[in-house]
Design an enzyme around this catalytic site. Structure first.
Site, PDB file in Angstrom:
ATOM      1  N   ASP A  28      -6.667   3.783  10.969  1.00 18.88           N
ATOM      2  CA  ASP A  28      -6.384   3.112   9.704  1.00 18.88           C
ATOM      3  C   ASP A  28      -7.644   3.275   8.861  1.00 18.88           C
ATOM      4  O   ASP A  28      -8.676   2.672   9.164  1.00 18.88           O
ATOM      5  CB  ASP A  28      -6.023   1.636   9.954  1.00 18.88           C
ATOM      6  CG  ASP A  28      -4.983   1.144   8.966  1.00 18.88           C
ATOM      7  OD1 ASP A  28      -4.962   1.652   7.826  1.00 18.88           O
ATOM      8  OD2 ASP A  28      -4.192   0.251   9.327  1.00 18.88           O
TER       9      ASP A  28
ATOM     10  N   CYS B 116      -7.915 -12.714  19.494  1.00 21.14           N
ATOM     11  CA  CYS B 116      -8.391 -11.482  20.115  1.00 21.14           C
ATOM     12  C   CYS B 116      -9.769 -11.166  19.549  1.00 21.14           C
ATOM     13  O   CYS B 116      -9.939 -11.143  18.326  1.00 21.14           O
ATOM     14  CB  CYS B 116      -7.439 -10.336  19.799  1.00 21.14           C
ATOM     15  SG  CYS B 116      -5.716 -10.791  20.049  1.00 21.14           S
TER      16      CYS B 116
ATOM     17  N   ASP C 286     -11.003  -0.271  14.345  1.00 21.02           N
ATOM     18  CA  ASP C 286     -11.467  -0.123  12.968  1.00 21.02           C
ATOM     19  C   ASP C 286     -12.901  -0.628  12.783  1.00 21.02           C
ATOM     20  O   ASP C 286     -13.586  -0.943  13.750  1.00 21.02           O
ATOM     21  CB  ASP C 286     -10.485  -0.766  11.991  1.00 21.02           C
ATOM     22  CG  ASP C 286     -10.386  -2.254  12.225  1.00 21.02           C
ATOM     23  OD1 ASP C 286     -11.432  -2.879  12.436  1.00 21.02           O
ATOM     24  OD2 ASP C 286      -9.258  -2.780  12.215  1.00 21.02           O
TER      25      ASP C 286
ATOM     26  N   ARG D 271      -8.420  -8.816  11.434  1.00 23.09           N
ATOM     27  CA  ARG D 271      -8.339  -9.801  10.349  1.00 23.09           C
ATOM     28  C   ARG D 271      -9.183 -11.027  10.650  1.00 23.09           C
ATOM     29  O   ARG D 271      -8.860 -12.133  10.240  1.00 23.09           O
ATOM     30  CB  ARG D 271      -6.886 -10.219  10.116  1.00 23.09           C
ATOM     31  CG  ARG D 271      -6.025  -9.062   9.710  1.00 23.09           C
ATOM     32  CD  ARG D 271      -4.933  -9.440   8.731  1.00 23.09           C
ATOM     33  NE  ARG D 271      -4.163  -8.244   8.472  1.00 23.09           N
ATOM     34  CZ  ARG D 271      -2.981  -7.974   9.032  1.00 23.09           C
ATOM     35  NH1 ARG D 271      -2.421  -8.854   9.841  1.00 23.09           N
ATOM     36  NH2 ARG D 271      -2.364  -6.848   8.782  1.00 23.09           N
TER      37      ARG D 271
ATOM     38  N   CYS E  87      -2.957 -17.884  15.646  1.00 22.04           N
ATOM     39  CA  CYS E  87      -2.452 -17.098  16.762  1.00 22.04           C
ATOM     40  C   CYS E  87      -2.716 -17.893  18.030  1.00 22.04           C
ATOM     41  O   CYS E  87      -3.681 -18.653  18.073  1.00 22.04           O
ATOM     42  CB  CYS E  87      -3.195 -15.769  16.877  1.00 22.04           C
ATOM     43  SG  CYS E  87      -3.253 -14.835  15.349  1.00 22.04           S
TER      44      CYS E  87
ATOM     45  N   CYS F 259      -9.988  -8.545  16.794  1.00 24.42           N
ATOM     46  CA  CYS F 259      -9.053  -8.680  15.668  1.00 24.42           C
ATOM     47  C   CYS F 259      -9.611  -8.063  14.389  1.00 24.42           C
ATOM     48  O   CYS F 259     -10.757  -8.276  14.028  1.00 24.42           O
ATOM     49  CB  CYS F 259      -8.742 -10.151  15.414  1.00 24.42           C
ATOM     50  SG  CYS F 259      -7.597 -10.386  14.047  1.00 24.42           S
TER      51      CYS F 259
ATOM     52  N   ARG G 240       0.818  -1.207   0.000  1.00 23.71           N
ATOM     53  CA  ARG G 240       0.000   0.000   0.000  1.00 23.71           C
ATOM     54  C   ARG G 240       0.851   1.256   0.000  1.00 23.71           C
ATOM     55  O   ARG G 240       0.541   2.228  -0.658  1.00 23.71           O
ATOM     56  CB  ARG G 240      -0.890  -0.015   1.248  1.00 23.71           C
ATOM     57  CG  ARG G 240      -1.546   1.312   1.561  1.00 23.71           C
ATOM     58  CD  ARG G 240      -2.701   1.140   2.493  1.00 23.71           C
ATOM     59  NE  ARG G 240      -3.597   0.125   2.004  1.00 23.71           N
ATOM     60  CZ  ARG G 240      -4.352  -0.661   2.787  1.00 23.71           C
ATOM     61  NH1 ARG G 240      -4.305  -0.536   4.087  1.00 23.71           N
ATOM     62  NH2 ARG G 240      -5.149  -1.551   2.258  1.00 23.71           N
ATOM     63  N   TYR G 241       1.930   1.228   0.764  1.00 21.90           N
ATOM     64  CA  TYR G 241       2.790   2.398   0.899  1.00 21.90           C
ATOM     65  C   TYR G 241       3.970   2.262  -0.056  1.00 21.90           C
ATOM     66  O   TYR G 241       4.305   1.157  -0.496  1.00 21.90           O
ATOM     67  CB  TYR G 241       3.308   2.503   2.330  1.00 21.90           C
ATOM     68  CG  TYR G 241       2.224   2.748   3.364  1.00 21.90           C
ATOM     69  CD1 TYR G 241       1.656   4.012   3.513  1.00 21.90           C
ATOM     70  CD2 TYR G 241       1.782   1.730   4.189  1.00 21.90           C
ATOM     71  CE1 TYR G 241       0.673   4.244   4.453  1.00 21.90           C
ATOM     72  CE2 TYR G 241       0.800   1.947   5.148  1.00 21.90           C
ATOM     73  CZ  TYR G 241       0.253   3.209   5.277  1.00 21.90           C
ATOM     74  OH  TYR G 241      -0.708   3.434   6.214  1.00 21.90           O
TER      75      TYR G 241
ATOM     76  N   LYS H 273      -2.845   4.554   7.374  1.00 19.77           N
ATOM     77  CA  LYS H 273      -2.913   5.116   8.728  1.00 19.77           C
ATOM     78  C   LYS H 273      -2.889   6.638   8.671  1.00 19.77           C
ATOM     79  O   LYS H 273      -1.976   7.216   8.105  1.00 19.77           O
ATOM     80  CB  LYS H 273      -1.738   4.601   9.545  1.00 19.77           C
ATOM     81  CG  LYS H 273      -1.794   3.100   9.740  1.00 19.77           C
ATOM     82  CD  LYS H 273      -0.533   2.583  10.397  1.00 19.77           C
ATOM     83  CE  LYS H 273      -0.523   1.086  10.469  1.00 19.77           C
ATOM     84  NZ  LYS H 273      -0.337   0.438   9.141  1.00 19.77           N
TER      85      LYS H 273
ATOM     86  N   ARG I  29       7.219  -0.125   1.679  1.00 17.14           N
ATOM     87  CA  ARG I  29       7.116  -1.240   2.626  1.00 17.14           C
ATOM     88  C   ARG I  29       5.884  -2.080   2.345  1.00 17.14           C
ATOM     89  O   ARG I  29       4.897  -1.578   1.816  1.00 17.14           O
ATOM     90  CB  ARG I  29       7.093  -0.717   4.065  1.00 17.14           C
ATOM     91  CG  ARG I  29       6.017   0.314   4.354  1.00 17.14           C
ATOM     92  CD  ARG I  29       6.493   1.235   5.479  1.00 17.14           C
ATOM     93  NE  ARG I  29       5.474   2.154   5.953  1.00 17.14           N
ATOM     94  CZ  ARG I  29       5.157   3.292   5.351  1.00 17.14           C
ATOM     95  NH1 ARG I  29       5.726   3.620   4.193  1.00 17.14           N
ATOM     96  NH2 ARG I  29       4.245   4.092   5.865  1.00 17.14           N
TER      97      ARG I  29
HETATM   98  C1  LIG Z   1       0.453  -0.584   9.016  1.00 21.20           C
HETATM   99  C2  LIG Z   1       0.882  -0.966   7.696  1.00 21.20           C
HETATM  100  C3  LIG Z   1       2.221  -0.816   7.316  1.00 21.20           C
HETATM  101  C4  LIG Z   1       3.274  -0.228   8.243  1.00 21.20           C
HETATM  102  O1  LIG Z   1       2.976   1.129   8.474  1.00 21.20           O
HETATM  103  P1  LIG Z   1       3.947   2.055   9.350  1.00 21.20           P
HETATM  104  O2  LIG Z   1       3.204   3.335   9.499  1.00 21.20           O
HETATM  105  O3  LIG Z   1       5.219   2.187   8.594  1.00 21.20           O
HETATM  106  O4  LIG Z   1       4.140   1.364  10.667  1.00 21.20           O
HETATM  107  C5  LIG Z   1       2.572  -1.196   6.039  1.00 21.20           C
HETATM  108  N1  LIG Z   1       1.664  -1.686   5.176  1.00 21.20           N
HETATM  109  C6  LIG Z   1       0.372  -1.826   5.510  1.00 21.20           C
HETATM  110  C7  LIG Z   1      -0.586  -2.342   4.492  1.00 21.20           C
HETATM  111  C8  LIG Z   1      -0.067  -1.475   6.775  1.00 21.20           C
HETATM  112  O5  LIG Z   1      -1.342  -1.625   7.111  1.00 21.20           O
HETATM  113  S1  SF4 Z   2      -5.170  -9.213  16.781  1.00 23.04           S
HETATM  114 FE1  SF4 Z   2      -5.766 -10.885  15.375  1.00 23.04          FE
HETATM  115  S2  SF4 Z   2      -3.878 -11.364  14.248  1.00 23.04           S
HETATM  116 FE2  SF4 Z   2      -3.274 -10.188  16.084  1.00 23.04          FE
HETATM  117  S3  SF4 Z   2      -2.823 -11.756  17.645  1.00 23.04           S
HETATM  118 FE3  SF4 Z   2      -4.962 -11.147  17.904  1.00 23.04          FE
HETATM  119  S4  SF4 Z   2      -6.136 -12.633  16.712  1.00 23.04           S
HETATM  120 FE4  SF4 Z   2      -4.009 -12.757  16.012  1.00 23.04          FE
END
Ligand SMILES: *Cc1c(COP(=O)(O)O)cnc(C)c1O
Ligand code: SF4
Length: 411
Positions: A373, A172, A336, A177, A168, A175, A155-156, A380, A159
């Site tokens: 986010d 959580c 989120d 995801r 996991c 979560c 996305r960025y 973010k 990175r």
């Molecule tokens: C959070 C995230 C990152 C890392 O973001 P930083 O602001 O550099 O910590 C990179 N890619 C994705 C898709 C993210 O959600």
């Molecule tokens: S937030 Fe989601 S991905 Fe992260 S440790 Fe908890 S269950 Fe696993």
């Protein structure tokens, strides 16, 4: 103590041979133990074994045992909790969509009687989970849309998020995801790993790899060593970040062998997810100590959760404890729009108030960035209290942390 001398202007650019990661060195040699003052350690109480008091220490401290003995159903929850009717109903209706998983260690941080216990809220299903709002989203961060290959979100500019496993130790309840985590059928297969590595190798702008999941520490040391080694072999890759909650939910996972393995792949950053001071135990301290002594830089990504940590005093206490553990508070996430977590969401004003009560009042090191986010893949976005009172031509009126105003003149 003699320091190793590095010859100045050495033409020796070849990498020194790494010591083999072999079982022949003892754990003590692998991660030398740095002394920590008792008055600091005393602030991190050891966790009791609770209903597992018969289990020998060797088993209790073995992460594989903790992983195997996880609570995954109602009967298991009843062993440690006085389960409420709401929790019973929520479990029955939700566990097939999003599994329950709680390590015995983390389960013992929960309060048997109090259904509002902050650890319990994070790991035991509640009725609120069944409540899906119209504004809830299945993939709130549009991570699937920005996926050039199945195992990567790019996305960025520089990175990527790199997905490993979808498991996991503790699932959580908040979560983001949920749609994937705990579903073994979506776990990264072998050819997916190759595709991800190929993608990174073909994109020289990618210098930072956020290794995520699920929780990558669910993988074995050997598997992680292999993945990190393959990534390290790509010349434009600079840093790794291991995104893991094991330090909080299964700190026994951070063994001396693990820390030793990681130390061969530096620079490695570890981003973890402490949400409450109760999670700062002797066991968690030890896990952080091993990683910090092994040269990792540890950051914390707290999720702002109603009833868990929506309180400035509590966040300050948490952040002070984190700094004692050599963990730097990095982000506070606004909760989120994932499905079924609306009962955790707070107004933005709550997060801004927390930042305002930290900034200036305590070490800047204890003040993380508060971010939202953005839904739909906006990434973010930082949210900050406003310290600019007025900006009139070249004259700025600024407000300090204590509410006093000051004038500043721009050139
Ligand atoms: C959070 C995230 C990152 C890392 O973001 P930083 O602001 O550099 O910590 C990179 N890619 C994705 C898709 C993210 O959600
Ligand atoms: S937030 Fe989601 S991905 Fe992260 S440790 Fe908890 S269950 Fe696993």
């Amino acid at each position: 103590m003699a320091l190793p001398i590095v010859p100045n202007g050495s033409s020796e650019l070849t990498e020194p041979a790494l010591e083999p990661i072999s079982a022949s060195t003892t754990s003590q040699e692998k991660v030398p133990r740095r002394p920590i003052r008792p008055h600091i350690l005393n602030r991190f109480p050891p966790t009791s074994k609770g209903p597992w008091s018969d289990v020998p220490d060797a088993k209790w401290n073995d992460w594989r045992w903790q992983q195997r003995e996880r609570i995954t159903n109602l009967a298991g929850m009843e062993k440690v909790l006085n389960v409420t009717q709401d929790e019973r109903d929520a479990y029955t209706k939700s566990h097939e969509m999003f599994h329950v998983g709680i390590t015995p260690y983390y389960a013992n941080l929960m309060d048997r009687e109090d259904p509002d216990c902050p650890i319990r809220l994070q790991s035991v299903p509640k009725g609120g989970e069944l409540n899906i709002l119209k504004t809830d989203l299945e993939d709130p961060l549009a991570e699937e849309r920005d996926m050039p290959v199945p195992g990567i979100t790019h996305r960025y500019p520089d990175r990527v998020l790199f997905y490993t496993t979808h498991n996991c130790p503790v699932y959580c309840r908040h979560c983001t995801r949920k749609r994937k985590v705990s579903d073994p059928t979506t776990a990264a297969a072998k050819d997916q790993l190759e595709q991800s590595l190929e993608y990174i190798a073909a994109h020289p702008e990618v210098r930072d790899i956020v290794i995520s999941g699920g929780d990558p520490l669910t993988l074995s040391d050997d598997r992680l060593d292999y993945i990190l080694g393959r990534l390290r072999a790509i010349p434009h890759v600079e840093i790794f970040r291991l995104g893991t909650r094991n330090l909080v939910t299964l700190p026994q996972r951070v063994t001396d062998d693990f820390a030793y393995m990681v130390s061969h792949h530096h620079p490695v950053f570890v981003n973890t997810h402490f949400n409450h001071p109760k999670e700062c135990t002797a066991e968690a301290y030890e896990a952080c100590r091993k990683l910090a002594d092994a040269g990792c830089v540890i950051g914390n990504q707290m999720v702002l959760l109603k009833g868990v940590n929506d309180d400035p005093k509590l966040v300050k206490d948490l952040n002070h404890k984190l700094l004692l553990m050599r963990v730097r508070p990095y982000y506070i996430y606004q909760c989120d729009l994932s499905q079924g977590i609306s009962h955790f969401r707070t107004p933005i004003a709550t997060g801004l108030d927390i930042i305002e009560k930290l900034r200036g009042w305590t070490s800047g090191l204890a003040v993380p960035h508060y971010v939202c986010d953005a839904p739909g893949g906006g990434g973010k976005i930082p949210l900050s209290p406003n310290y600019v009172v007025s900006h009139d031509g070249k004259e700025l009126v600024l407000r300090n942390y204590a509410g006093k105003t000051f004038k500043y003149y721009e050139p």
